[in-house]
Motif scaffolding. Structure first.
Motif, PDB file in Angstrom:
ATOM      1  N   LEU A  19       0.732  -1.308   0.148  1.00  0.00           N
ATOM      2  CA  LEU A  19       0.015  -0.177   0.122  1.00  0.00           C
ATOM      3  C   LEU A  19       0.898   1.237  -0.059  1.00  0.00           C
ATOM      4  CD1 LEU A  19      -2.731  -0.726   2.407  1.00  0.00           C
ATOM      5  CD2 LEU A  19      -3.355   0.058   0.211  1.00  0.00           C
ATOM      6  N   GLU A  23       0.341   3.806  -3.262  1.00  0.00           N
ATOM      7  CA  GLU A  23      -0.501   4.827  -3.001  1.00  0.00           C
ATOM      8  C   GLU A  23       0.014   5.827  -1.761  1.00  0.00           C
ATOM      9  OE1 GLU A  23      -4.599   3.490  -1.977  1.00  0.00           O
ATOM     10  OE2 GLU A  23      -4.122   1.550  -2.941  1.00  0.00           O
ATOM     11  N   ALA A  27      -2.236   6.091   2.779  1.00  0.00           N
ATOM     12  CA  ALA A  27      -3.277   5.098   2.607  1.00  0.00           C
ATOM     13  C   ALA A  27      -3.175   3.966   3.707  1.00  0.00           C
ATOM     14  CB  ALA A  27      -2.927   4.392   1.211  1.00  0.00           C
ATOM     15  N   GLU A  32      -7.516  -0.507   5.824  1.00  0.00           N
ATOM     16  CA  GLU A  32      -7.249  -0.691   4.322  1.00  0.00           C
ATOM     17  C   GLU A  32      -6.195  -1.589   4.316  1.00  0.00           C
ATOM     18  OE1 GLU A  32      -7.142  -0.167   0.182  1.00  0.00           O
ATOM     19  OE2 GLU A  32      -8.580   0.414   1.893  1.00  0.00           O
ATOM     20  N   LYS A  36      -6.386  -5.239   2.293  1.00  0.00           N
ATOM     21  CA  LYS A  36      -5.463  -5.436   1.401  1.00  0.00           C
ATOM     22  C   LYS A  36      -4.996  -7.063   1.855  1.00  0.00           C
ATOM     23  CE  LYS A  36      -2.171  -4.500  -1.724  1.00  0.00           C
ATOM     24  NZ  LYS A  36      -2.700  -4.298  -3.273  1.00  0.00           N
TER      25      LYS A  36
END
Length: 204
Positions: A19, A23, A27, A32, A36
């Motif tokens: 991540l 991102e 992020a 998140e 993921k």
């Protein structure tokens, strides 16, 4: 910790690394990262009691990667501390440009648990290496008769050089430095200038 727990813990860190590389640090919410990693939203709390501990574990991997890159690059310039400093600086800038999200996370110690999970033990050796190379590249100045030699300690010079390199990296990533200096994609003149500013001119 069981083998299964160790595997899930590593999976959460791996998900965070993916991540942050794709991102950016913004992020890296627990939700998140859990998504993921393919686990429940509450799973990260089982292995990382706080969000900061998970971020620190992710940053620790970044420092390990940077240390490996630096060692590999410096091995090509054995014996010459100034050339090794230049190699270390190039590795640092290359990491910043190619791992932008991780680079931004690693040095946000206000967001990290610096004293936990070995993060301090991972980050400080890199600065110690920089300081040692500075000390070898800049031996103490000899005082002129009747005067006192004044020279910053290797740690202070290393901190100033690091600040300079970090500023180059950040301003370059923001796009303001190439525009101001008119350097297009060539960072070498800035690197050479930074080294000379802090180490003095190359001795012939």
């Amino acid at each position: 910790m069981s083998e299964r727990d160790t595997g899930l813990r590593a999976r959460l860190i791996d998900a965070g690394i993916d991540l942050v590389n794709s991102e950016g640090a913004q992020a890296l919410s627990l939700r998140e990262i859990a998504r993921k990693a393919g686990v429940s939203h509450g799973a990260p709390r089982r292995y990382f009691p706080t969000h900061l501990e998970l971020l620190s574990a992710i940053a620790q991997r970044g420092f390990a990667e940077l240390a490996d890159r630096a060692a590999e690059t410096m091995a090509k310039a054995p014996g010459d501390p100034r050339r090794q400093l230049a190699a270390l600086a190039r590795a640092y800038l290359d990491f910043a440009f190619n791992r932008r999200g991780m680079f931004e996370l690693m040095f946000r110690h206000d967001l990290l648990e610096s004293n936990r999970l070995g993060l301090r033990d991972t980050s400080l050796p890199l600065f110690s290496l920089l300081t040692d190379l500075v000390a070898r590249a800049c031996p103490p100045a000899s005082a002129e008769p009747g005067t006192a030699a004044r020279q910053a300690s290797p740690a202070v010079v290393a901190a100033a050089l690091w600040s300079n390199l970090h500023g180059i990296a950040q301003l370059w990533l923001w796009g303001s430095l190439p525009l101001a200096a008119g350097l297009d994609n060539d960072i070498e003149p800035l690197l050479d200038a930074a080294l000379e500013a802090h180490l003095g001119p190359v001795r012939r």
